[in-house]
Design a protein around this motif. Structure first.
Motif, PDB file in Angstrom:
ATOM      1  N   CYS A  16      -5.932  -2.888  -2.590  1.00  0.00           N
ATOM      2  CA  CYS A  16      -5.703  -1.719  -1.742  1.00  0.00           C
ATOM      3  C   CYS A  16      -6.156  -2.042  -0.321  1.00  0.00           C
ATOM      4  CB  CYS A  16      -6.461  -0.500  -2.266  1.00  0.00           C
ATOM      5  SG  CYS A  16      -6.255   0.955  -1.202  1.00  0.00           S
ATOM      6  N   LYS A  17      -5.293  -1.801   0.640  1.00  0.00           N
ATOM      7  CA  LYS A  17      -5.605  -2.113   2.040  1.00  0.00           C
ATOM      8  C   LYS A  17      -6.605  -1.143   2.649  1.00  0.00           C
ATOM      9  CE  LYS A  17      -1.439   0.278   3.573  1.00  0.00           C
ATOM     10  NZ  LYS A  17      -0.158   0.106   4.254  1.00  0.00           N
ATOM     11  N   HIS A  18      -6.898  -0.051   1.955  1.00  0.00           N
ATOM     12  CA  HIS A  18      -7.831   0.939   2.483  1.00  0.00           C
ATOM     13  C   HIS A  18      -9.227   0.808   1.876  1.00  0.00           C
ATOM     14  CE1 HIS A  18      -4.570   2.903   4.566  1.00  0.00           C
ATOM     15  NE2 HIS A  18      -3.892   2.956   3.434  1.00  0.00           N
ATOM     16  N   CYS A  19      -9.312   0.698   0.546  1.00  0.00           N
ATOM     17  CA  CYS A  19     -10.624   0.694  -0.106  1.00  0.00           C
ATOM     18  C   CYS A  19     -11.000  -0.664  -0.699  1.00  0.00           C
ATOM     19  CB  CYS A  19     -10.686   1.759  -1.194  1.00  0.00           C
ATOM     20  SG  CYS A  19      -9.643   1.441  -2.639  1.00  0.00           S
ATOM     21  N   GLY A  20     -10.061  -1.605  -0.769  1.00  0.00           N
ATOM     22  CA  GLY A  20     -10.359  -2.939  -1.273  1.00  0.00           C
ATOM     23  C   GLY A  20     -10.349  -3.069  -2.786  1.00  0.00           C
ATOM     24  N   GLU A  21      -9.977  -2.022  -3.503  1.00  0.00           N
ATOM     25  CA  GLU A  21      -9.941  -2.068  -4.963  1.00  0.00           C
ATOM     26  C   GLU A  21      -8.778  -2.933  -5.439  1.00  0.00           C
ATOM     27  OE1 GLU A  21      -9.110   0.972  -8.656  1.00  0.00           O
ATOM     28  OE2 GLU A  21     -10.290   1.696  -6.964  1.00  0.00           O
ATOM     29  N   ILE A  22      -9.004  -3.697  -6.494  1.00  0.00           N
ATOM     30  CA  ILE A  22      -7.931  -4.503  -7.090  1.00  0.00           C
ATOM     31  C   ILE A  22      -7.012  -3.557  -7.850  1.00  0.00           C
ATOM     32  CG2 ILE A  22      -7.350  -6.288  -8.763  1.00  0.00           C
ATOM     33  CD1 ILE A  22      -9.988  -7.659  -8.028  1.00  0.00           C
ATOM     34  N   ILE A  23      -5.742  -3.561  -7.481  1.00  0.00           N
ATOM     35  CA  ILE A  23      -4.747  -2.698  -8.106  1.00  0.00           C
ATOM     36  C   ILE A  23      -4.140  -3.387  -9.325  1.00  0.00           C
ATOM     37  CG2 ILE A  23      -2.533  -1.526  -7.775  1.00  0.00           C
ATOM     38  CD1 ILE A  23      -3.302  -1.331  -4.770  1.00  0.00           C
ATOM     39  N   ASP A  39      -3.812   4.751  -5.648  1.00  0.00           N
ATOM     40  CA  ASP A  39      -3.488   6.169  -5.824  1.00  0.00           C
ATOM     41  C   ASP A  39      -4.648   7.112  -5.535  1.00  0.00           C
ATOM     42  OD1 ASP A  39      -0.840   5.733  -6.526  1.00  0.00           O
ATOM     43  OD2 ASP A  39      -1.321   5.428  -8.629  1.00  0.00           O
ATOM     44  N   HIS A  40      -5.758   6.607  -5.008  1.00  0.00           N
ATOM     45  CA  HIS A  40      -6.877   7.492  -4.685  1.00  0.00           C
ATOM     46  C   HIS A  40      -6.489   8.434  -3.544  1.00  0.00           C
ATOM     47  CE1 HIS A  40      -9.426   4.157  -6.477  1.00  0.00           C
ATOM     48  NE2 HIS A  40      -9.589   5.194  -7.271  1.00  0.00           N
ATOM     49  N   ALA A  41      -6.964   9.655  -3.628  1.00  0.00           N
ATOM     50  CA  ALA A  41      -6.629  10.678  -2.622  1.00  0.00           C
ATOM     51  C   ALA A  41      -7.081  10.257  -1.226  1.00  0.00           C
ATOM     52  CB  ALA A  41      -7.256  12.011  -3.003  1.00  0.00           C
ATOM     53  N   CYS A  43      -7.336   7.267   0.026  1.00  0.00           N
ATOM     54  CA  CYS A  43      -6.452   6.218   0.553  1.00  0.00           C
ATOM     55  C   CYS A  43      -5.110   6.801   0.980  1.00  0.00           C
ATOM     56  CB  CYS A  43      -6.274   5.115  -0.481  1.00  0.00           C
ATOM     57  SG  CYS A  43      -7.822   4.258  -0.852  1.00  0.00           S
ATOM     58  N   LYS A  44      -4.619   7.754   0.222  1.00  0.00           N
ATOM     59  CA  LYS A  44      -3.364   8.414   0.600  1.00  0.00           C
ATOM     60  C   LYS A  44      -3.529   9.158   1.919  1.00  0.00           C
ATOM     61  CE  LYS A  44      -1.398   8.947  -4.004  1.00  0.00           C
ATOM     62  NZ  LYS A  44      -0.928   9.885  -5.026  1.00  0.00           N
ATOM     63  N   GLU A  45      -4.685   9.805   2.102  1.00  0.00           N
ATOM     64  CA  GLU A  45      -4.963  10.538   3.337  1.00  0.00           C
ATOM     65  C   GLU A  45      -5.052   9.579   4.523  1.00  0.00           C
ATOM     66  OE1 GLU A  45      -5.271  13.731   5.699  1.00  0.00           O
ATOM     67  OE2 GLU A  45      -4.933  13.815   3.548  1.00  0.00           O
ATOM     68  N   LYS A  46      -5.720   8.442   4.347  1.00  0.00           N
ATOM     69  CA  LYS A  46      -5.808   7.438   5.414  1.00  0.00           C
ATOM     70  C   LYS A  46      -4.426   6.948   5.807  1.00  0.00           C
ATOM     71  CE  LYS A  46     -10.373   5.479   4.574  1.00  0.00           C
ATOM     72  NZ  LYS A  46     -11.110   4.256   4.219  1.00  0.00           N
ATOM     73  N   SER A  47      -3.570   6.742   4.814  1.00  0.00           N
ATOM     74  CA  SER A  47      -2.219   6.263   5.080  1.00  0.00           C
ATOM     75  C   SER A  47      -1.431   7.283   5.895  1.00  0.00           C
ATOM     76  CB  SER A  47      -1.506   5.974   3.766  1.00  0.00           C
ATOM     77  OG  SER A  47      -0.212   5.504   3.998  1.00  0.00           O
ATOM     78  N   LYS A  48      -1.576   8.561   5.547  1.00  0.00           N
ATOM     79  CA  LYS A  48      -0.878   9.614   6.292  1.00  0.00           C
ATOM     80  C   LYS A  48      -1.356   9.667   7.741  1.00  0.00           C
ATOM     81  CE  LYS A  48       0.071  12.670   2.407  1.00  0.00           C
ATOM     82  NZ  LYS A  48      -0.221  13.975   1.793  1.00  0.00           N
ATOM     83  N   LYS A  49      -2.670   9.540   7.952  1.00  0.00           N
ATOM     84  CA  LYS A  49      -3.219   9.577   9.305  1.00  0.00           C
ATOM     85  C   LYS A  49      -2.707   8.397  10.123  1.00  0.00           C
ATOM     86  CE  LYS A  49      -7.448  12.119   8.320  1.00  0.00           C
ATOM     87  NZ  LYS A  49      -8.911  12.063   8.234  1.00  0.00           N
ATOM     88  N   GLN A  50      -2.662   7.213   9.529  1.00  0.00           N
ATOM     89  CA  GLN A  50      -2.166   6.032  10.237  1.00  0.00           C
ATOM     90  C   GLN A  50      -0.694   6.184  10.589  1.00  0.00           C
ATOM     91  OE1 GLN A  50      -3.108   2.688   7.736  1.00  0.00           O
ATOM     92  NE2 GLN A  50      -5.182   2.503   8.549  1.00  0.00           N
ATOM     93  N   GLU A  51       0.064   6.799   9.693  1.00  0.00           N
ATOM     94  CA  GLU A  51       1.488   7.002   9.939  1.00  0.00           C
ATOM     95  C   GLU A  51       1.699   7.941  11.119  1.00  0.00           C
ATOM     96  OE1 GLU A  51       5.016   9.058   7.432  1.00  0.00           O
ATOM     97  OE2 GLU A  51       3.882   7.500   6.372  1.00  0.00           O
TER      98      GLU A  51
END
Length: 60
Positions: A16-23, A39-41, A43-51
């Motif tokens: 995961c590019k946000h939290c570093g967890e192995i997917i 799929d962590h909430a 990480c999804k929020e960080k992705s939306k903010k970056q977008e």
């Protein structure tokens, strides 16, 4: 690639590019790291903010 114990050894990893967890891991010929999003909430929020920030920057 086979391990010395007969099991499979996968050299590729998806992180995961946000939290570093192995997917997941991937069977590849060499050591490879792929970055995606889990799929962590948080990480999804960080992705939306970056977008949103990238869209704003592109419109300037």
């Amino acid at each position: 690639m086979r391990s010395i114990y007969g099991g499979s050894l996968e050299l590729g990893v998806i992180v995961c590019k946000h939290c570093g967890e192995i997917i997941d891991t991937v069977d590849t010929e060499k050591v490879v790291t792929y970055y995606s999003q889990c799929d962590h909430a948080q990480c999804k929020e960080k992705s939306k903010k970056q977008e949103v920030l990238s869209v704003k920057a592109a419109s300037i």
